[in-house]
Scaffold this active site. Structure first.
Site, PDB file in Angstrom:
ATOM      1  N   GLN A  78     -61.282   7.120 -16.318  1.00 27.22           N
ATOM      2  CA  GLN A  78     -60.443   6.916 -15.133  1.00 27.22           C
ATOM      3  C   GLN A  78     -61.250   6.249 -14.028  1.00 27.22           C
ATOM      4  O   GLN A  78     -61.837   6.909 -13.175  1.00 27.22           O
ATOM      5  CB  GLN A  78     -59.905   8.266 -14.654  1.00 27.22           C
ATOM      6  CG  GLN A  78     -59.054   8.181 -13.424  1.00 27.22           C
ATOM      7  CD  GLN A  78     -57.639   8.581 -13.674  1.00 27.22           C
ATOM      8  OE1 GLN A  78     -57.339   9.278 -14.634  1.00 27.22           O
ATOM      9  NE2 GLN A  78     -56.755   8.157 -12.813  1.00 27.22           N
ATOM     10  N   PHE A  79     -61.281   4.903 -14.044  1.00 31.82           N
ATOM     11  CA  PHE A  79     -62.051   4.176 -13.041  1.00 31.82           C
ATOM     12  C   PHE A  79     -61.534   4.407 -11.626  1.00 31.82           C
ATOM     13  O   PHE A  79     -62.272   4.289 -10.656  1.00 31.82           O
ATOM     14  CB  PHE A  79     -62.112   2.675 -13.364  1.00 31.82           C
ATOM     15  CG  PHE A  79     -60.869   1.908 -13.012  1.00 31.82           C
ATOM     16  CD1 PHE A  79     -60.760   1.261 -11.800  1.00 31.82           C
ATOM     17  CD2 PHE A  79     -59.808   1.836 -13.898  1.00 31.82           C
ATOM     18  CE1 PHE A  79     -59.617   0.549 -11.470  1.00 31.82           C
ATOM     19  CE2 PHE A  79     -58.670   1.127 -13.594  1.00 31.82           C
ATOM     20  CZ  PHE A  79     -58.562   0.480 -12.365  1.00 31.82           C
ATOM     21  N   THR A  80     -60.269   4.801 -11.492  1.00 30.28           N
ATOM     22  CA  THR A  80     -59.699   4.996 -10.154  1.00 30.28           C
ATOM     23  C   THR A  80     -60.309   6.185  -9.413  1.00 30.28           C
ATOM     24  O   THR A  80     -60.081   6.330  -8.213  1.00 30.28           O
ATOM     25  CB  THR A  80     -58.162   5.143 -10.221  1.00 30.28           C
ATOM     26  OG1 THR A  80     -57.831   6.268 -11.026  1.00 30.28           O
ATOM     27  CG2 THR A  80     -57.517   3.878 -10.777  1.00 30.28           C
TER      28      THR A  80
END
Length: 154
Positions: A78-80
């Site tokens: 989850q890069f966010t």
């Protein structure tokens, strides 16, 4: 690295019409990686998560780990988690590691968990995924690898 840890009764991740990862009781992990992260950070968090005592014992106290209950892990990249919303209305993801850096470290993190004897299911790196979970408690924690260096100085 940042990892959102959610104690769950069940969780699954779907890409398109296919379920690609699914677990019963255990931990749902959302894993974010930044530019400075190395295997050292992945190892610290894998060790911390494997031993994290957030499941209740017979007396109702959080005294058991995911391994103690025979649970599994669903790990989703989850890069966010490295989204910066301080300026404007659109998040900046400059702090998130590029896929060519993040994906191998994410895979290594999952392997480190498996090396501890845990069953680890995953999402698909970079894919548009639907994630479902039944959060148990609810219990949700945020772990960060920079805490390892802080702990070493105490």
């Amino acid at each position: 690295m940042r990892v959102v840890v959610q104690r769950c009764k069940e969780a699954k991740v779907t890409v398109g019409d296919s379920v690609i990862g699914q677990i019963g009781p255990g931990l749902m992990l959302l894993v974010g990686i930044t530019h400075e992260d190395t295997e050292k950070e992945a190892a610290y968090l894998a060790d911390k998560i494997a031993g994290l005592r957030i499941f209740e014992d017979d007396e109702g106290k959080m005294n058991r780990s995911v391994a103690d209950i025979g649970g599994a892990i669903l790990s989703v990249s989850q890069f966010t988690l490295y989204g910066d919303c301080r300026k404007g209305k659109r998040p900046s993801f400059i702090a998130a590691a590029r896929p060519d850096v993040a994906e191998p470290l994410y895979e290594r993190f999952n392997q480190l968990l498996r090396d501890k004897g845990l069953v680890v299911e995953t999402g698909k790196f970079g894919a548009d995924m639907d994630v479902q979970l039944t959060n148990w408690g609810p219990v949700t924690l945020m772990l960060e690898s920079h805490q390892s260096s802080m702990a070493e100085t105490l």
